[in-house]
Design an enzyme around this catalytic site. Sequence first.
Site, short mmCIF file in Angstrom:
data_model
loop_
_atom_site.label_atom_id
_atom_site.label_comp_id
_atom_site.label_asym_id
_atom_site.label_seq_id
_atom_site.Cartn_x
_atom_site.Cartn_y
_atom_site.Cartn_z
N GLU A 173 0.85 -1.44 -0.27
CA GLU A 173 0.05 -0.06 -0.08
C GLU A 173 0.75 1.22 -0.08
O GLU A 173 1.90 1.25 0.66
CB GLU A 173 -0.92 0.03 1.40
N LYS A 224 -9.60 2.18 -2.68
CA LYS A 224 -10.09 1.67 -1.36
C LYS A 224 -11.16 2.49 -1.23
O LYS A 224 -11.43 3.79 -1.08
CB LYS A 224 -8.96 2.22 -0.36
N CYS A 230 -5.22 -2.68 3.12
CA CYS A 230 -5.15 -2.60 4.52
C CYS A 230 -6.23 -2.91 5.29
O CYS A 230 -6.53 -4.02 5.46
CB CYS A 230 -4.76 -1.20 4.70
#
Length: 513
Positions: free
Chosen positions: A260, A317, A371
């Site tokens: 990430e 995300k 994440c």
Amino acid sequence: MSKPLGKWQLRALILCAGLLLALGQAPFSFPIGVVVGLPVLGGLLLRTADWRSGFRLGWLAGTAYFAGSMFWIVEPFFVEPEIYGWMAPFALLFLAVGLGLFWGLGFGVAACCSGKARLVALVASLTLAEFLRAHVFTGFPWGLLAYIWSETPVFQLLAYIGPHGLGMVTVAIGVLPLIWSNRWLRGATLLVTLLAAWGIGAVRLPEGPPALRDVTLRLVQPNAEQRLKWHPDHVARFFQRSLSLSAGFDAPVDVVIWPETALPFPYGEHPRGMDMVRAAVPDTQFIGGIQRPNGPELYNTLIHLDRNGDVAATYDKHHLVPFGEYVPLADLAARFGIYGMAAQDGTGFAAGKGPRIIDRPGLPPYLPMICYEAIFPGYAQVQGQRPEWLLHITNDAWFGSFSGPYQHLVQSRARAVEQGLPLARAANTGVSAMISPYGQVLQALALNTDGFVDVRLPEPLAPTPYSRFGERIWLALALLLLAGAALSRPRPQARPHAATRVRAQGREASNRH
């Protein structure tokens, strides 16, 4: 007859039971709380006077459990201690006390029932309370009771009933033996239920290593310390480290994967940086995390380059970390100098559109998670579609070096078991790993080391019951248990009619004379 415990002794006992349960979470992964902590709490529940005392019991136990298992939450505040350090003790306190309210709710509902029915009700009500915790206020499903079993075959039950279903089984193992008055029957029931769960999980595990595909992934772990990751004097050094770890193959590699936000420049604003990436991985696909501006908005993005170095796909995300990637009531919070810690410009990130499967030539279709998204079971699948593997890119440097990264790894393993799919994990500081569809770590890079690992992708399994039915199996059972426990509550006796009372009093008077 034993002497009743004093108020402070009772509270200490409740706190110890909650802390014993916390030992089940990584890195300890010691499930002693199931056979000691839960029976203690179940026994105390039977002695509570009403729902209020039941609520206090659950709240105190939950506060201890979450304080003991979530103390890593202070770590992000010490990345920049001069700005955020003052928040750390309040974060742990408010988190533990706030999450403990859900346990209070579960125990309070169970205390509304009578007698041993409270134990049956607790199996359902605590599980439903944990389900609420995983969803309300954006959800926070860290530290679910199911993860206590991460180093045992019981973990495989995730494939059938998911994390909340396994959480319900966990509570049942711990408290239902208390239904018996005889201690030998209690011990036998505990042993039988524990062995049954263990055996069902063991049967699912394969005898040998999983079948592998002719697809090789390189997982890169640059180990960029969070407090230095965006420092102008160190950004180029970490970027060059990632490039060096990506270059040169002893055997063919189909895709190189970075963690990430490992690309240290905004998407579309540094052509030379992208050319350096292409030069490091010629004729190889590339996947990595980057920050992507789009007008006034900024996204935490995964970018996929094909063998020619062209952008083949992107994924934004969609579930952001509160106070990390965005701040609720941001305008008001900004007046007090509070901004999202993970966004470099201080404005926070925008949310993407939701989970999506990326299907490009040369690789089996995969579902990316960035994440925090890996802690949510529902994000590991797309309705009506099934990927052939899961990809998790993350920056666990925020979580410190003791428990947070290992708990996040356990949750990634859980997603693999639930879906019956292999999961590749690229983490900035670790743990980067290839995880089998059974949740086994096949190859990994140790925490806080830089390096890479070339791994072959395992074959996926057939769709699991949990991937087909989701939460419906355990939810139906929980509602049935709760209804049965509620119906067992004795009805209050109606007061006798006034005339009946007068006649009864007359008969008593006659008898006295």
